[in-house]
Design a protein around this motif. Structure first.
Motif, PDB file in Angstrom:
ATOM      1  N   GLN A  56       0.851  -1.188   0.000  1.00  0.00           N
ATOM      2  CA  GLN A  56       0.000   0.000   0.000  1.00  0.00           C
ATOM      3  C   GLN A  56       0.893   1.247   0.000  1.00  0.00           C
ATOM      4  O   GLN A  56       2.022   1.211   0.490  1.00  0.00           O
ATOM      5  N   MET A  57       0.362   2.333  -0.544  1.00  0.00           N
ATOM      6  CA  MET A  57       1.157   3.561  -0.664  1.00  0.00           C
ATOM      7  C   MET A  57       0.372   4.760  -0.143  1.00  0.00           C
ATOM      8  O   MET A  57      -0.849   4.856  -0.360  1.00  0.00           O
ATOM      9  N   VAL A  58       1.090   5.669   0.536  1.00  0.00           N
ATOM     10  CA  VAL A  58       0.518   6.919   1.025  1.00  0.00           C
ATOM     11  C   VAL A  58       1.221   8.070   0.308  1.00  0.00           C
ATOM     12  O   VAL A  58       2.450   8.149   0.331  1.00  0.00           O
ATOM     13  N   ARG A  59       0.453   8.925  -0.348  1.00  0.00           N
ATOM     14  CA  ARG A  59       1.030  10.068  -1.055  1.00  0.00           C
ATOM     15  C   ARG A  59       1.382  11.177  -0.074  1.00  0.00           C
ATOM     16  O   ARG A  59       0.615  11.473   0.851  1.00  0.00           O
ATOM     17  N   VAL A  60       2.513  11.823  -0.320  1.00  0.00           N
ATOM     18  CA  VAL A  60       2.946  12.967   0.501  1.00  0.00           C
ATOM     19  C   VAL A  60       3.355  14.100  -0.431  1.00  0.00           C
ATOM     20  O   VAL A  60       4.152  13.892  -1.362  1.00  0.00           O
ATOM     21  N   ASP A  61       2.797  15.284  -0.183  1.00  0.00           N
ATOM     22  CA  ASP A  61       3.109  16.476  -0.983  1.00  0.00           C
ATOM     23  C   ASP A  61       4.316  17.181  -0.378  1.00  0.00           C
ATOM     24  O   ASP A  61       4.333  17.473   0.824  1.00  0.00           O
ATOM     25  N   LEU A  62       5.323  17.469  -1.205  1.00  0.00           N
ATOM     26  CA  LEU A  62       6.557  18.100  -0.721  1.00  0.00           C
ATOM     27  C   LEU A  62       6.564  19.614  -0.901  1.00  0.00           C
ATOM     28  O   LEU A  62       7.552  20.260  -0.547  1.00  0.00           O
ATOM     29  N   ARG A  63       5.505  20.187  -1.434  1.00  0.00           N
ATOM     30  CA  ARG A  63       5.477  21.633  -1.638  1.00  0.00           C
ATOM     31  C   ARG A  63       5.306  22.379  -0.307  1.00  0.00           C
ATOM     32  O   ARG A  63       4.861  21.808   0.687  1.00  0.00           O
ATOM     33  N   ASN A  79       0.361  42.123  31.337  1.00  0.00           N
ATOM     34  CA  ASN A  79      -1.046  41.845  31.643  1.00  0.00           C
ATOM     35  C   ASN A  79      -2.011  42.589  30.719  1.00  0.00           C
ATOM     36  O   ASN A  79      -3.021  43.143  31.166  1.00  0.00           O
ATOM     37  N   VAL A  80      -1.712  42.600  29.429  1.00  0.00           N
ATOM     38  CA  VAL A  80      -2.604  43.170  28.426  1.00  0.00           C
ATOM     39  C   VAL A  80      -3.137  42.020  27.580  1.00  0.00           C
ATOM     40  O   VAL A  80      -2.371  41.206  27.063  1.00  0.00           O
ATOM     41  N   SER A  81      -4.465  41.952  27.441  1.00  0.00           N
ATOM     42  CA  SER A  81      -5.083  40.881  26.668  1.00  0.00           C
ATOM     43  C   SER A  81      -5.222  41.316  25.207  1.00  0.00           C
ATOM     44  O   SER A  81      -5.820  42.359  24.913  1.00  0.00           O
ATOM     45  N   VAL A  82      -4.675  40.515  24.303  1.00  0.00           N
ATOM     46  CA  VAL A  82      -4.734  40.827  22.872  1.00  0.00           C
ATOM     47  C   VAL A  82      -5.083  39.544  22.112  1.00  0.00           C
ATOM     48  O   VAL A  82      -4.973  38.438  22.636  1.00  0.00           O
ATOM     49  N   LYS A  83      -5.505  39.737  20.862  1.00  0.00           N
ATOM     50  CA  LYS A  83      -5.747  38.623  19.952  1.00  0.00           C
ATOM     51  C   LYS A  83      -4.706  38.683  18.846  1.00  0.00           C
ATOM     52  O   LYS A  83      -4.561  39.710  18.187  1.00  0.00           O
ATOM     53  N   VAL A  84      -4.001  37.594  18.653  1.00  0.00           N
ATOM     54  CA  VAL A  84      -2.891  37.556  17.697  1.00  0.00           C
ATOM     55  C   VAL A  84      -3.139  36.436  16.696  1.00  0.00           C
ATOM     56  O   VAL A  84      -3.456  35.309  17.080  1.00  0.00           O
ATOM     57  N   SER A  85      -3.000  36.764  15.421  1.00  0.00           N
ATOM     58  CA  SER A  85      -3.090  35.760  14.362  1.00  0.00           C
ATOM     59  C   SER A  85      -1.791  35.764  13.572  1.00  0.00           C
ATOM     60  O   SER A  85      -1.065  36.764  13.542  1.00  0.00           O
ATOM     61  N   ALA A  86      -1.504  34.644  12.920  1.00  0.00           N
ATOM     62  CA  ALA A  86      -0.235  34.511  12.201  1.00  0.00           C
ATOM     63  C   ALA A  86      -0.427  33.593  10.999  1.00  0.00           C
ATOM     64  O   ALA A  86      -1.490  32.980  10.811  1.00  0.00           O
ATOM     65  N   VAL A  87       0.612  33.503  10.184  1.00  0.00           N
ATOM     66  CA  VAL A  87       0.625  32.593   9.045  1.00  0.00           C
ATOM     67  C   VAL A  87       1.926  31.794   9.112  1.00  0.00           C
ATOM     68  O   VAL A  87       2.982  32.323   9.461  1.00  0.00           O
ATOM     69  N   LEU A  88       1.818  30.499   8.792  1.00  0.00           N
ATOM     70  CA  LEU A  88       2.932  29.566   8.954  1.00  0.00           C
ATOM     71  C   LEU A  88       3.298  28.970   7.593  1.00  0.00           C
ATOM     72  O   LEU A  88       2.411  28.590   6.812  1.00  0.00           O
ATOM     73  N   TYR A  89       4.599  28.908   7.313  1.00  0.00           N
ATOM     74  CA  TYR A  89       5.105  28.318   6.073  1.00  0.00           C
ATOM     75  C   TYR A  89       5.998  27.117   6.440  1.00  0.00           C
ATOM     76  O   TYR A  89       6.977  27.286   7.174  1.00  0.00           O
ATOM     77  N   PHE A  90       5.666  25.951   5.911  1.00  0.00           N
ATOM     78  CA  PHE A  90       6.469  24.773   6.206  1.00  0.00           C
ATOM     79  C   PHE A  90       6.330  23.780   5.053  1.00  0.00           C
ATOM     80  O   PHE A  90       5.434  23.900   4.197  1.00  0.00           O
ATOM     81  N   ARG A  91       7.214  22.788   5.033  1.00  0.00           N
ATOM     82  CA  ARG A  91       7.152  21.738   4.018  1.00  0.00           C
ATOM     83  C   ARG A  91       7.705  20.442   4.597  1.00  0.00           C
ATOM     84  O   ARG A  91       8.458  20.447   5.576  1.00  0.00           O
ATOM     85  N   VAL A  92       7.341  19.349   3.969  1.00  0.00           N
ATOM     86  CA  VAL A  92       7.809  18.023   4.380  1.00  0.00           C
ATOM     87  C   VAL A  92       9.159  17.763   3.716  1.00  0.00           C
ATOM     88  O   VAL A  92       9.294  17.870   2.484  1.00  0.00           O
TER      89      VAL A  92
END
Length: 258
Positions: A56-63, A79-92
């Motif tokens: 059996q084979m499992v496909r993996v995307d390397l991009r 002690n300041v409450s904030v909302k933080v969002s981010a973007v993540l870049y990664f690859r296998v």
């Protein structure tokens, strides 16, 4: 008739066998192949042949994967409450470990990014979050990359997108910025007054050593005043000019001869 039917059945079975045995992987894909449930090898790209029922084979995307980190509630060190969002870049980078070492590596990386973002930003003050984003991005990226290395994943970049504040904190920051501008204005004004007083003190020393320079300065001032369009000019006379005349007028007249 029966022979023709059997031949057609055999042909169909052969086609099904080939369809289940042949895989085509794109340039950015790799196949993690298992043989009888055990890891065998990583194959691809191109044509890959499998033994049906045994392999059996499992496909993996390397991009590179671009993943949004949902907005996180963060309490800063001050002690300041904030909302933080981010973007993540990664690859296998290691398909075998991405499949063998962690279940659903995409979800695992997303959850790890959320917890790491809260942990790192919680150690810094609000001013650092607003002005030192590059260093914070680098800190989060290094921690994530070290933790996902065992999964065969390389985190290439982390970017903080938004730091959302409530209205009360926005007004407080605006007041702080205004107070800072007023402080700088007062400091600049005081520095100007200090420089002006120093220059005036130097000028007074020069004029004290050279009385003639004081006379010339006085005459220059009169010239400036005379250039104005006023019809009447009232100005005082310096004592060093008037004093000789007064002394001469007050001196007794010489006695008349016999």
């Amino acid at each position: 008739m029966a022979g023709a039917l059997g031949g057609a059945t055999l042909l169909i079975l052969m086609l099904l066998f080939l369809a289940s045995a042949v895989r085509i992987l794109r340039e950015y894909e790799r196949g993690v192949v298992f043989q009888l449930g055990r890891f065998w090898k990583v194959k691809g790209p191109g044509l890959v042949l499998l033994i049906p029922g045994i392999q059996q084979m499992v496909r993996v995307d390397l991009r590179v994967v671009v993943m949004d980190v949902p907005s996180q509630d963060v309490i800063s060190r001050d002690n300041v409450s904030v909302k933080v969002s981010a973007v993540l870049y990664f690859r296998v980078v290691d398909p075998a470990r991405a499949i063998l070492q962690v279940e659903r590596f995409l979800e695992a990386t997303s959850q790890l990014a959320q917890t790491t973002l809260r942990a790192v930003l919680g150690k810094h003050e609000l001013d650092d979050m607003l002005s030192e984003r590059e260093s914070l991005n680098l800190d989060v990226q290094k921690i994530l990359d070290a933790q996902t290395d065992a999964w065969g994943i390389k985190v290439t970049n982390v970017e903080i997108k938004h730091v959302d504040l409530n209205d009360t904190m926005i007004r407080a920051i605006a007041r702080q910025a205004e107070a800072e501008r007023e402080r700088r204005a007062k400091v600049i004004h005081a520095e100007g007054e200090l420089q002006a007083s120093e220059m005036l003190a130097q000028a007074a020393e020069v004029l004290a050593r050279q009385p003639q320079a004081l006379q010339l300065r006085y005459l220059e001032t009169l010239t400036v005043i005379a250039a104005d369009k006023n019809s009447t000019i009232v100005f005082p006379l310096p004592l060093d000019i008037v004093a000789p005349l007064l002394q001469k007028a007050a001196a007794p007249a010489p006695a008349a001869g016999p």
